[in-house]
Design a protein around this motif. Structure first.
Motif: not given
Length: 271
Positions: A127-137
């Motif tokens: 969850v957090f690894v790809p979404l930290k890239v896709a939705f960094p805010q």
């Protein structure tokens, strides 16, 4: 669906290997995951509007029943090992959405599917690894949903179908996994052709309209090199949820690459 809440797609994305997007190196050249990272970083710009929330199904969470996290402020779960110390200090403080989580639970129950809730589950690295890239805010609320331990593809397609109405409410449904996931096969010369053959079959299946897509994906284990691509299928099954939520129109492959010599893809459903 109102004009102020455009219908969101459902997406299956590759989440890479461990915290790969936040390292100078990984199991190969330093640029191994650059293309995947660029794809993830560009997802938000392709959406019809900023999502109201994300519903994410990760290949790293399995329970006897479909289990949704009702946590308001999920913590990060660093469920990888052997990586540099700084990768265990990553942050991504996206809030949960308990109200949406209860709605997810109700939709699954109403469809006659096994469903449960967890008040403590955090964000695993799928969850957090790809979404930290896709939705960094980290401003968009995120609700996570488990796979079932059965890993039954038809059951997970049915779950996606039950959850599809959320797309009309501005919820982006995300299956997070890998379309190829055989850790022992990476970086071997014989892997390339075998992974490509499976990827071609998978893409052709995704690109079918309903009901052919469901029929083919439900029988994915009969695809060329299926057991080679997925000795265990937990990283593929999130695709079934995304496809089930994707409506009747054909899906689309929106990304492909061959990190570490194995073909991987991302798929999008706008039906």
């Amino acid at each position: 669906m109102s004009q102020s809440t455009p219908r969101q797609p459902s997406i299956f994305l590759p989440h890479g290997g461990g915290p790969c997007f936040f390292m100078d190196w990984t199991w190969g050249p330093a640029d191994t995951w650059h293309a995947t990272g660029r794809f993830l970083a560009g997802i938000a710009a392709t959406l019809p509007a900023p999502p109201r929330a994300l519903l994410v199904v990760s290949g790293h969470w399995e329970e006897p029943a479909f289990t949704v996290s009702t946590t308001a402020y999920p913590e990060l779960i660093f469920d990888y090992s052997g990586f540099p110390p700084h990768t265990y200090k990553l942050t991504w403080p996206a809030p949960g959405d308990p109200e949406l989580a209860h709605q997810v639970h109700a939709l699954l129950k109403d469809a006659g599917l096994p469903a449960a809730e967890s008040s403590s589950r955090g964000y695993d690295h799928g969850v957090f690894v790809p979404l930290k890239v896709a939705f960094p805010q980290a401003q968009i609320p995120v609700v996570t949903l488990s796979l079932t331990t059965s890993l039954d593809p038809a059951l997970h397609i049915a779950a996606g179908r039950a959850l599809a109405p959320l797309r009309d409410e501005g919820v982006l449904i995300v299956g997070s996994g890998m379309s190829f996931h055989n850790l022992r096969a990476y970086m071997h010369p014989e892997t390339g052709d075998r992974a490509r053959a499976f990827e071609r079959w998978l893409t052709e299946a995704v690109e079918q309209p309903e009901p052919a897509r469901t029929a083919q994906l439900s029988a994915w284990s009969h695809a060329p090199n299926a057991a080679f691509a997925h000795p265990r299928e937990e990283h593929l099954i999130p695709l079934m949820v995304a496809a089930g939520a994707g409506g009747d129109a054909p899906g689309t492959r929106i990304f492909s690459d061959e990190p570490m010599g194995a073909a991987i893809s991302a798929f999008r459903f706008d039906g």
